[in-house]
Design an enzyme around this catalytic site. Structure first.
Site, PDB file in Angstrom:
ATOM      1  CD  GLN A  78      -3.092   0.973   2.070  1.00  0.00           C
ATOM      2  OE1 GLN A  78      -3.229  -0.004   2.776  1.00  0.00           O
ATOM      3  NE2 GLN A  78      -3.936   1.977   2.102  1.00  0.00           N
ATOM      4  CG  PHE A  79       1.197   3.827  -3.577  1.00  0.00           C
ATOM      5  CD1 PHE A  79       1.110   5.207  -3.710  1.00  0.00           C
ATOM      6  CD2 PHE A  79       0.224   3.038  -4.177  1.00  0.00           C
ATOM      7  CE1 PHE A  79       0.082   5.790  -4.433  1.00  0.00           C
ATOM      8  CE2 PHE A  79      -0.801   3.602  -4.900  1.00  0.00           C
ATOM      9  CZ  PHE A  79      -0.881   4.982  -5.027  1.00  0.00           C
ATOM     10  CB  THR A  80      -2.069   5.362  -0.054  1.00  0.00           C
ATOM     11  OG1 THR A  80      -2.554   4.211   0.626  1.00  0.00           O
ATOM     12  CG2 THR A  80      -2.483   5.323  -1.519  1.00  0.00           C
TER      13      THR A  80
END
Length: 150
Positions: A78-80
């Site tokens: 999850q890059f966010t």
């Protein structure tokens, strides 16, 4: 490297309507990788996760780890998690690692968690549009940042 660990009684991830991974008792882990992360972060974070004692013992105290409860892991990239919200209302993701850095570290984390846990884990698919479902047990949610290990 940032990990959001959610103690779950069940969790699953689906891609285009097909279940890719599912677990019962264990951890749903959302993993954010930045361009500064290394194999050292992978190894430290994996050991920290597997050793995390956040399951209840017979006295109701958080004292048991994953192995003690025969739990499993569902790992989702999850890059966010590396969003910067300092300016404006649209997050910046400049601190999130590009795929050429993030994918090898994500795959290394899968292998390291399996090694440290002593069993296969479930995963999502890097970069895919995933739908994650979970029943957060407690609720218990822990945030670990490998840059805060000292």
């Amino acid at each position: 490297m940032i990990a959001v660990i959610q103690r779950v009684s069940e969790a699953s991830v689906s891609i285009e309507g097909n279940i890719k991974g599912a677990i019962q008792t264990g951890f749903l882990i959302l993993l954010g990788i930045t361009h500064h992360d290394t194999q050292e972060d992978v190894e430290w974070l994996s050991k920290k996760i597997v050793g995390m004692r956040i399951f209840s013992d017979e006295d109701g105290k958080m004292n048991l780890d994953l192995k003690s409860v025969n739990g499993n892991i569902l790992l989702i990239s999850q890059f966010t998690l590396h969003a910067s919200t300092k300016k404006g209302n649209r997050p910046s993701f400049i601190e999130a690692a590009r795929p050429e850095i993030a994918i090898p570290l994500y795959e290394s984390m899968i292998q390291q968690l399996q090694k440290d846990l002593g069993q296969a884990i479930q995963t999502g698919e890097f970069g895919a549009d995933m739908k994650v479902s979970l029943v957060n047990d407690g609720p218990v949610t822990i945030l670990i940042d490998s840059k805060n290990k000292i």
